[in-house]
Design a protein around this motif. Sequence first.
Motif, short mmCIF file in Angstrom:
data_model
loop_
_atom_site.label_atom_id
_atom_site.label_comp_id
_atom_site.label_asym_id
_atom_site.label_seq_id
_atom_site.Cartn_x
_atom_site.Cartn_y
_atom_site.Cartn_z
N UNK A 3 40.07 29.93 35.90
CA UNK A 3 38.83 30.36 36.53
C UNK A 3 39.10 31.40 37.61
N UNK A 4 40.15 31.14 38.37
CA UNK A 4 40.54 32.06 39.44
C UNK A 4 40.87 33.43 38.87
N UNK A 5 41.63 33.45 37.78
CA UNK A 5 42.01 34.71 37.17
C UNK A 5 40.79 35.43 36.62
N UNK A 6 39.89 34.67 35.97
CA UNK A 6 38.69 35.28 35.39
C UNK A 6 37.83 35.95 36.46
N UNK A 203 53.17 42.66 47.38
CA UNK A 203 54.20 42.54 46.36
C UNK A 203 54.89 43.90 46.28
N UNK A 204 56.05 43.98 46.92
CA UNK A 204 56.74 45.26 47.10
C UNK A 204 57.98 45.32 46.21
N UNK A 227 53.95 39.99 37.62
CA UNK A 227 54.16 39.31 38.90
C UNK A 227 52.83 39.17 39.64
N UNK A 228 52.00 40.20 39.57
CA UNK A 228 50.70 40.16 40.24
C UNK A 228 49.84 39.05 39.65
N UNK A 229 49.78 38.97 38.31
CA UNK A 229 49.00 37.91 37.67
C UNK A 229 49.55 36.53 38.04
N UNK A 230 50.86 36.43 38.10
CA UNK A 230 51.54 35.19 38.47
C UNK A 230 51.14 34.80 39.90
N UNK A 261 45.10 41.95 39.08
CA UNK A 261 44.60 41.22 40.24
C UNK A 261 44.88 41.85 41.59
N UNK A 262 45.64 42.94 41.65
CA UNK A 262 45.83 43.63 42.94
C UNK A 262 44.51 44.27 43.36
#
Length: 340
Positions: A3-6, A203-204, A227-230, A261-262
Motif C-alpha cells: 500500500x505504501x509503495x502504491x 540515498x547517495x 535501492x529507492x524502492x527498497x 519513490x524518490x
Amino acid sequence: MDTNRKSFKTSSKIVTYSPAHTIVPTYECFNQCSYCNFRTDPGKSDWLSLDTAKEQLLQLQSQGICEILILSGEVHPNSSRRQAWFKLIYDLCELALSLGFLPHTNAGILSFKEMKQLKAVNVSMGLMVEQITPKLLQTVHQHAPSKVPEVRLQQLKWAGELQIPFTTGLLLGIGETIADWRETLEVIAQVHQRYGHIQEVILQPHSPGTLQAMALPGFDLQELPKVIAFAREILPPEIAIQIPPNLVVYPNLLLACLEAGARDLGGIGIKDEVNPDYPHLHSQHLSDILALDSWQLVPRLPVYPQYYTWLSGELQAKYQTWRDRILKANKEASQSHAIL
C-alpha cells in the motif's frame, strides 16, 4: 508495504529541491575516509573568515537562494581549536540569518551541547549515517574515528530529543551489503518513529573523484531505483527520499528513480563540495528532464512545514517570509499549498 509503495506511484508528480548555496568553514578533517573528495589534513587549509563569507552571501541575496548549507570538515573534539571552530560555525549561521537566509548545518559529529546551541540559529541540521555495519571500520573507515556507528546514531537520537528537523542518509557502494542497507534503514525508521524528526533520507551513490585516497569503484547506478524502492518500503511515508541529481547522470535513470519513490533532489547550488567532480545541474535543465515524464520541479524550504512549531520565534518569522516567497513562485503548481 504494498500500500505504501502504491501511494507513491499514484501521488501527484511533484519533485522538490532547495535553492541553496554551500559555505565551507574549513575543509580540514581529522577523519580520513578512503573515498573522501572533500577533506584536507588539519592545519593545511585556511578557515573561512566572516568577512569573506559576508561578501559571498551579499552577492546571493538577489538570486532566489533560501538555504545556506554550512558544511564543514571536523576538528577533533579534544583539539585546542575545537571551540574556535564551533564559534565560527555558529557565527556563520547568525550571519546567514541576519542577511535573510535559512541556515542548515552539517558539521559532522557534535556534542549534545553544541547541537542545542546550533538549534537556535538553524532551521534544520543533518548528518549522514552512511552505513551502520561495523565492518567498514576495518576498511574505508579504518582511519575515521567519528564514523563509529554508535556515535553517529547517538547524534541522530540527540537531534530527536532536541526537536531538530533532521536530514540523514546512506552512502552506497563503500563495501556494504543489501542486508546492511536494510539494517541501516530500519534503524533510521525506528529512531524517527520515536522522535518524528527526520525530514529526508538521502540515498547517495559513491561516485569516484580525483581527490580520494583510495581508488574505489563507483556504485552501480543502474541499481539505484531498486535501492529507492527498497528504502521506500522500509521508511515511514512522511520521510522524503532524496537523491543527488548530479550523481545520477542519465535522464532516463533519474526518471526511473522518481518512479521508484524518490521525491526530492536536495540542495542545488553552484558546486557540490562533497563531489566536486560532479557539477550541479541548473534547475531549469532539471525541469526540462523531469518534464519528459510530466514531473514538475518546485522549490522548497530547508525545513518542512510540519516542523514549524519546533522553531524559535525568530526562525518562524524567517520561515514565514520565505514560505510566502516560495508559494508565490509556485502559484501555478496545483499542489503547492499541500507541499508548503
